[in-house]
Design a protein around this motif. Structure first.
Motif, PDB file in Angstrom:
ATOM      1  N   LYS A 196     -12.634  -5.147   9.136  1.00 32.25           N
ATOM      2  CA  LYS A 196     -13.676  -5.958   9.760  1.00 32.25           C
ATOM      3  C   LYS A 196     -12.996  -7.052  10.565  1.00 32.25           C
ATOM      4  O   LYS A 196     -12.124  -7.773  10.055  1.00 32.25           O
ATOM      5  CB  LYS A 196     -14.586  -6.562   8.699  1.00 32.25           C
ATOM      6  N   GLY A 197     -13.358  -7.185  11.837  1.00 34.66           N
ATOM      7  CA  GLY A 197     -12.652  -8.103  12.716  1.00 34.66           C
ATOM      8  C   GLY A 197     -12.617  -9.536  12.231  1.00 34.66           C
ATOM      9  O   GLY A 197     -11.597 -10.212  12.348  1.00 34.66           O
ATOM     10  N   VAL A 198     -13.712 -10.011  11.641  1.00 34.17           N
ATOM     11  CA  VAL A 198     -13.774 -11.407  11.225  1.00 34.17           C
ATOM     12  C   VAL A 198     -12.921 -11.665   9.982  1.00 34.17           C
ATOM     13  O   VAL A 198     -12.499 -12.785   9.735  1.00 34.17           O
ATOM     14  CB  VAL A 198     -15.240 -11.827  10.956  1.00 34.17           C
ATOM     15  N   SER A 199     -12.638 -10.620   9.215  1.00 31.32           N
ATOM     16  CA  SER A 199     -11.903 -10.776   7.960  1.00 31.32           C
ATOM     17  C   SER A 199     -10.453 -10.319   8.047  1.00 31.32           C
ATOM     18  O   SER A 199      -9.579 -10.855   7.367  1.00 31.32           O
ATOM     19  CB  SER A 199     -12.600  -9.981   6.843  1.00 31.32           C
ATOM     20  N   GLY A 200     -10.196  -9.298   8.867  1.00 34.27           N
ATOM     21  CA  GLY A 200      -8.837  -8.824   9.050  1.00 34.27           C
ATOM     22  C   GLY A 200      -8.219  -8.239   7.792  1.00 34.27           C
ATOM     23  O   GLY A 200      -8.898  -7.686   6.931  1.00 34.27           O
ATOM     24  N   TYR A 201      -6.898  -8.392   7.689  1.00 38.77           N
ATOM     25  CA  TYR A 201      -6.164  -7.801   6.569  1.00 38.77           C
ATOM     26  C   TYR A 201      -6.489  -8.441   5.227  1.00 38.77           C
ATOM     27  O   TYR A 201      -6.254  -7.845   4.178  1.00 38.77           O
ATOM     28  CB  TYR A 201      -4.651  -7.968   6.796  1.00 38.77           C
ATOM     29  N   GLN A 202      -6.948  -9.682   5.241  1.00 36.13           N
ATOM     30  CA  GLN A 202      -7.192 -10.456   4.024  1.00 36.13           C
ATOM     31  C   GLN A 202      -5.911 -10.540   3.188  1.00 36.13           C
ATOM     32  O   GLN A 202      -4.953 -11.149   3.611  1.00 36.13           O
ATOM     33  CB  GLN A 202      -8.389  -9.894   3.274  1.00 36.13           C
ATOM     34  N   ASP A 203      -5.866  -9.907   2.007  1.00 37.19           N
ATOM     35  CA  ASP A 203      -4.677 -10.037   1.148  1.00 37.19           C
ATOM     36  C   ASP A 203      -3.712  -8.864   1.248  1.00 37.19           C
ATOM     37  O   ASP A 203      -2.768  -8.770   0.465  1.00 37.19           O
ATOM     38  CB  ASP A 203      -5.100 -10.215  -0.313  1.00 37.19           C
ATOM     39  N   ASP A 208       4.014 -10.933  -3.553  1.00 34.46           N
ATOM     40  CA  ASP A 208       3.917 -10.701  -4.997  1.00 34.46           C
ATOM     41  C   ASP A 208       4.879 -11.598  -5.765  1.00 34.46           C
ATOM     42  O   ASP A 208       5.174 -11.352  -6.929  1.00 34.46           O
ATOM     43  CB  ASP A 208       4.205  -9.230  -5.317  1.00 34.46           C
ATOM     44  N   GLU A 209       5.374 -12.646  -5.109  1.00 36.85           N
ATOM     45  CA  GLU A 209       6.247 -13.594  -5.791  1.00 36.85           C
ATOM     46  C   GLU A 209       5.494 -14.231  -6.962  1.00 36.85           C
ATOM     47  O   GLU A 209       4.297 -14.515  -6.854  1.00 36.85           O
ATOM     48  CB  GLU A 209       6.693 -14.696  -4.831  1.00 36.85           C
ATOM     49  N   PRO A 210       6.184 -14.473  -8.109  1.00 36.27           N
ATOM     50  CA  PRO A 210       5.522 -15.150  -9.233  1.00 36.27           C
ATOM     51  C   PRO A 210       4.967 -16.497  -8.791  1.00 36.27           C
ATOM     52  O   PRO A 210       5.581 -17.203  -7.986  1.00 36.27           O
ATOM     53  CB  PRO A 210       6.660 -15.329 -10.249  1.00 36.27           C
ATOM     54  N   VAL A 211       3.798 -16.838  -9.305  1.00 33.20           N
ATOM     55  CA  VAL A 211       3.162 -18.097  -8.933  1.00 33.20           C
ATOM     56  C   VAL A 211       3.968 -19.261  -9.492  1.00 33.20           C
ATOM     57  O   VAL A 211       4.394 -19.257 -10.641  1.00 33.20           O
ATOM     58  CB  VAL A 211       1.719 -18.145  -9.476  1.00 33.20           C
ATOM     59  N   GLN A 265       3.685 -11.986   4.706  1.00 33.09           N
ATOM     60  CA  GLN A 265       2.694 -11.002   5.161  1.00 33.09           C
ATOM     61  C   GLN A 265       2.449 -11.050   6.669  1.00 33.09           C
ATOM     62  O   GLN A 265       2.050 -10.053   7.270  1.00 33.09           O
ATOM     63  CB  GLN A 265       1.361 -11.180   4.416  1.00 33.09           C
ATOM     64  N   TYR A 266       2.687 -12.188   7.308  1.00 33.65           N
ATOM     65  CA  TYR A 266       2.323 -12.313   8.726  1.00 33.65           C
ATOM     66  C   TYR A 266       3.148 -11.390   9.626  1.00 33.65           C
ATOM     67  O   TYR A 266       2.642 -10.849  10.609  1.00 33.65           O
ATOM     68  CB  TYR A 266       2.443 -13.766   9.186  1.00 33.65           C
ATOM     69  N   ASP A 267       4.428 -11.223   9.303  1.00 28.71           N
ATOM     70  CA  ASP A 267       5.235 -10.272  10.071  1.00 28.71           C
ATOM     71  C   ASP A 267       4.715  -8.849   9.878  1.00 28.71           C
ATOM     72  O   ASP A 267       4.672  -8.058  10.825  1.00 28.71           O
ATOM     73  CB  ASP A 267       6.706 -10.341   9.641  1.00 28.71           C
ATOM     74  N   LYS A 268       4.336  -8.535   8.653  1.00 25.77           N
ATOM     75  CA  LYS A 268       3.828  -7.193   8.364  1.00 25.77           C
ATOM     76  C   LYS A 268       2.498  -6.948   9.068  1.00 25.77           C
ATOM     77  O   LYS A 268       2.234  -5.842   9.549  1.00 25.77           O
ATOM     78  CB  LYS A 268       3.668  -7.004   6.858  1.00 25.77           C
ATOM     79  N   TRP A 269       1.660  -7.972   9.130  1.00 21.88           N
ATOM     80  CA  TRP A 269       0.381  -7.803   9.818  1.00 21.88           C
ATOM     81  C   TRP A 269       0.612  -7.444  11.288  1.00 21.88           C
ATOM     82  O   TRP A 269      -0.066  -6.571  11.832  1.00 21.88           O
ATOM     83  CB  TRP A 269      -0.437  -9.086   9.717  1.00 21.88           C
ATOM     84  N   ALA A 270       1.551  -8.126  11.912  1.00 24.80           N
ATOM     85  CA  ALA A 270       1.845  -7.833  13.319  1.00 24.80           C
ATOM     86  C   ALA A 270       2.446  -6.430  13.472  1.00 24.80           C
ATOM     87  O   ALA A 270       2.109  -5.686  14.396  1.00 24.80           O
ATOM     88  CB  ALA A 270       2.799  -8.884  13.885  1.00 24.80           C
ATOM     89  N   LEU A 321     -12.544  10.665  -1.376  1.00 26.27           N
ATOM     90  CA  LEU A 321     -12.082   9.273  -1.333  1.00 26.27           C
ATOM     91  C   LEU A 321     -11.184   8.964  -2.525  1.00 26.27           C
ATOM     92  O   LEU A 321     -11.428   9.430  -3.638  1.00 26.27           O
ATOM     93  CB  LEU A 321     -13.291   8.329  -1.351  1.00 26.27           C
ATOM     94  N   GLU A 322     -10.156   8.173  -2.286  1.00 24.37           N
ATOM     95  CA  GLU A 322      -9.346   7.604  -3.355  1.00 24.37           C
ATOM     96  C   GLU A 322      -8.918   6.208  -2.908  1.00 24.37           C
ATOM     97  O   GLU A 322      -9.274   5.778  -1.801  1.00 24.37           O
ATOM     98  CB  GLU A 322      -8.133   8.487  -3.661  1.00 24.37           C
ATOM     99  N   PHE A 323      -8.196   5.490  -3.758  1.00 21.80           N
ATOM    100  CA  PHE A 323      -7.862   4.115  -3.386  1.00 21.80           C
ATOM    101  C   PHE A 323      -6.428   3.764  -3.753  1.00 21.80           C
ATOM    102  O   PHE A 323      -5.820   4.360  -4.634  1.00 21.80           O
ATOM    103  CB  PHE A 323      -8.828   3.118  -4.025  1.00 21.80           C
ATOM    104  N   PHE A 324      -5.918   2.762  -3.042  1.00 21.17           N
ATOM    105  CA  PHE A 324      -4.597   2.186  -3.288  1.00 21.17           C
ATOM    106  C   PHE A 324      -4.787   0.703  -3.580  1.00 21.17           C
ATOM    107  O   PHE A 324      -5.351  -0.036  -2.761  1.00 21.17           O
ATOM    108  CB  PHE A 324      -3.706   2.381  -2.057  1.00 21.17           C
ATOM    109  N   VAL A 325      -4.364   0.263  -4.760  1.00 21.00           N
ATOM    110  CA  VAL A 325      -4.428  -1.153  -5.129  1.00 21.00           C
ATOM    111  C   VAL A 325      -3.213  -1.842  -4.517  1.00 21.00           C
ATOM    112  O   VAL A 325      -2.071  -1.491  -4.817  1.00 21.00           O
ATOM    113  CB  VAL A 325      -4.420  -1.326  -6.660  1.00 21.00           C
ATOM    114  N   PHE A 326      -3.433  -2.820  -3.647  1.00 20.19           N
ATOM    115  CA  PHE A 326      -2.312  -3.309  -2.865  1.00 20.19           C
ATOM    116  C   PHE A 326      -1.577  -4.521  -3.438  1.00 20.19           C
ATOM    117  O   PHE A 326      -0.565  -4.941  -2.879  1.00 20.19           O
ATOM    118  CB  PHE A 326      -2.701  -3.546  -1.397  1.00 20.19           C
ATOM    119  N   ARG A 327      -2.041  -5.073  -4.557  1.00 25.83           N
ATOM    120  CA  ARG A 327      -1.239  -6.094  -5.233  1.00 25.83           C
ATOM    121  C   ARG A 327      -0.431  -5.411  -6.335  1.00 25.83           C
ATOM    122  O   ARG A 327      -1.004  -4.767  -7.219  1.00 25.83           O
ATOM    123  CB  ARG A 327      -2.127  -7.192  -5.825  1.00 25.83           C
TER     124      ARG A 327
END
Length: 517
Positions: A196-203, A208-211, A265-270, A321-327
């Motif tokens: 969705k254009g307004v939301s983009g890639y989101q997360d 995945d660095e430890p908080v 993530q910003y380099d990957k988004w580009a 349909l199937e899914f990939f959990v990205f975190r």
């Protein structure tokens, strides 16, 4: 808005929140609600059934106004400013709650919770749930909707295409990239990833660095920043905003000590921009785009898996349909992997201008009084749209395609979840993982909320610049994103960026001084 709301507090309902009598004693009323999205085709049938069931108890009708998601935030503001009659509206932290609650736009709802006169609300919203959703002033202004404390984010993808390519199930970003490259090579005209254009890639691709306890990521009008706390978590050392000089970033501990490492993530988004639509910025319904067969995958959340899979199979014969959990930590179902403030992300609020606050709360009390009531709105008419499987299961029937209600806007509650009987074992395991308390943790400043009352002008001026910028960033438009942030930061300075930063630091320090964590 202040003028429109002046003198409206007398309309906040009677002193007796229990109301009086049966439906025969109550004047007929039509409650008006404002939600977003598309109205389910069979909603009129559900409303007719609701009126039939409650004629002798609530004597209430419902009327919904549906806004496009892209317009809802602004339309709520305009509606409130104009004093338009409305009895409940969808609002959330990502919409207008932060702004409208301090302005006194929404009614206090404290007296309706933990109240024997409202047994449905009392059962569905125990004290700890209500307390987690109170504002910093100690009051609650919303009816909070959630099923789990986090709806696991996924990329839904065409299982049939993955199998066509002879690929094993997707278990990493490397696998996903190979899948997208095959789509580009073999499916002419098909978009690998729909957003969705307004939301983009989101997360997608988020670190995945430890908080780190002493560093809290925070959005300032959509722009990423980091709040740096002292080791004892009692003092705000500084706040660094994207686009600040390298010397400011150097004050933060690694990996936050440079912009490049703070936002991997910003380099990957580009880089992944080649997998998106050419005109992704204008995409308003990426799900429909995917369902039409024009995309091989799209961003979503796991709660809609069964319904989306059924829809795809009905729409495109032979598709699956199937899914990939990205975190990564979530994908591996590790404990303490999902940060939460234990608040709901979605809710309904009641404008103080409503003349039917008690009656509105009576409706929500009825809605959560039983599974039968709740299921009517969340799933539709039993035997037509769905049928029960045991006490907590559900099977969607053919007519369910005519009633897909966004439960997160009206009905979600942890005590009333029905799991789709058609879920595969993998999906069931992720739902079970979502329900475990030790899946979650509360990060530092988890319950802090910013009040923009003292910087409303700066807040609005900065938003006018940041919103289009963030939309471009989130759709991978900036390969030189560091330079773009530096330029934006300079443009925001004369609009009050540093005043906003100082106000944020002041409020966080006050929060910590009062014992906030």
């Amino acid at each position: 808005m202040a003028a429109a709301l002046l003198g409206t507090t007398a309309a906040c309902g009677s002193d007796d929140p229990g109301g009086a009598g049966s439906g025969k004693d109550l004047e007929p009323v039509t409650l008006k609600g404002m939600l977003f999205g598309d109205q389910p085709k069979d909603l009129p049938l559900v409303l007719e059934e609701f009126e039939k069931r409650t004629r002798d108890t609530l004597n209430t009708k419902l009327s919904f106004e549906w806004n496009p998601i892209s317009d809802h935030k602004q339309k709520v503001k305009l509606m409130m400013a104009a004093g338009e009659e409305m009895d409940f509206v969808f609002d959330a932290e990502f919409m207008n709650l932060k702004e409208l609650i301090p302005q006194g736009a929404y009614a206090l709802l404290d007296k309706y919770y933990n109240n024997d006169a409202y047994p449905g609300l009392k059962k569905a919203f125990p004290p700890e749930f209500v307390d987690a959703n109170r504002r910093d002033d100690g009051h609650i202004y919303t009816i909070p909707f959630t099923q789990y404390f986090f709806d696991i984010q996924v990329i839904y993808l065409r299982k049939d295409l993955r199998e066509k390519y002879g690929m094993a199930p997707i278990s990493s970003y490397a696998d996903l990239k190979k899948f997208y490259d095959r789509v580009l090579a073999e499916e002419k005209g098909m978009t690998p990833l729909a957003l969705k254009g307004v939301s983009g890639y989101q997360d997608i691709w988020a670190s995945d660095e430890p908080v780190m306890k002493t560093v809290k990521p925070m959005l300032i009008n959509g722009i990423s920043s980091f709040v740096h706390l002292s080791d004892d978590l009692k003092t705000v050392k500084n706040i660094v905003i994207a686009g600040d000089p390298a010397s400011e970033w150097a004050k933060l501990p690694a990996p936050y000590n440079t912009m490049k490492t703070a936002f991997p993530q910003y380099d990957k988004w580009a880089e992944w921009r080649k997998y998106l639509e050419k005109d992704v910025l204008s995409q308003k319904d990426h799900g429909a785009y995917f369902m039409s067969g024009k995309a091989a995958s799209y961003y979503g959340t796991i709660s809609s898996y069964a319904a989306e899979r059924k829809k795809l199979k009905e729409t495109l014969p032979g598709a699956d349909l199937e899914f990939f959990v990205f975190r990564k930590d979530v994908r591996e179902m590790k404990p303490q992997s999902i940060a939460t403030n234990y608040r709901s992300n979605n809710s309904v609020a009641i404008p103080v201008t409503s003349e039917h606050i008690d009656r509105t709360m009576k409706f929500f009390d009825w809605l959560f009084a039983s599974r039968e009531n709740h299921d009517l709105f969340e799933h539709g008419i039993a035997g037509k749209h769905w049928e029960a499987v045991g006490d907590t299961g559900i099977k969607l029937l053919g007519e369910s395609k005519n009633y897909s209600f966004p439960g997160y806007e009206l009905t979600w509650n942890p005590s009333m979840i029905r799991l789709n009987a058609d879920l595969d074992e993998t999906a069931k395991k992720y739902y079970e993982y979502s329900a475990k308390p030790d899946t979650y943790y509360a990060p530092v400043l988890a319950r802090f909320t910013f009040d923009n009352t003292n910087v409303k002008g700066e807040f609005a001026n900065i938003a006018s610049k940041t919103e289009p910028f963030v939309q471009q960033l989130k759709t991978g438009q900036f390969q030189d994103w560091e330079a773009q942030f530096t330029k934006l930061n300079a443009e925001l300075k004369p609009l009050g960026l540093d005043k906003l930063r100082a106000e944020l630091q002041k409020q966080i320090q006050a929060y910590l001084d009062k014992g906030g964590k």
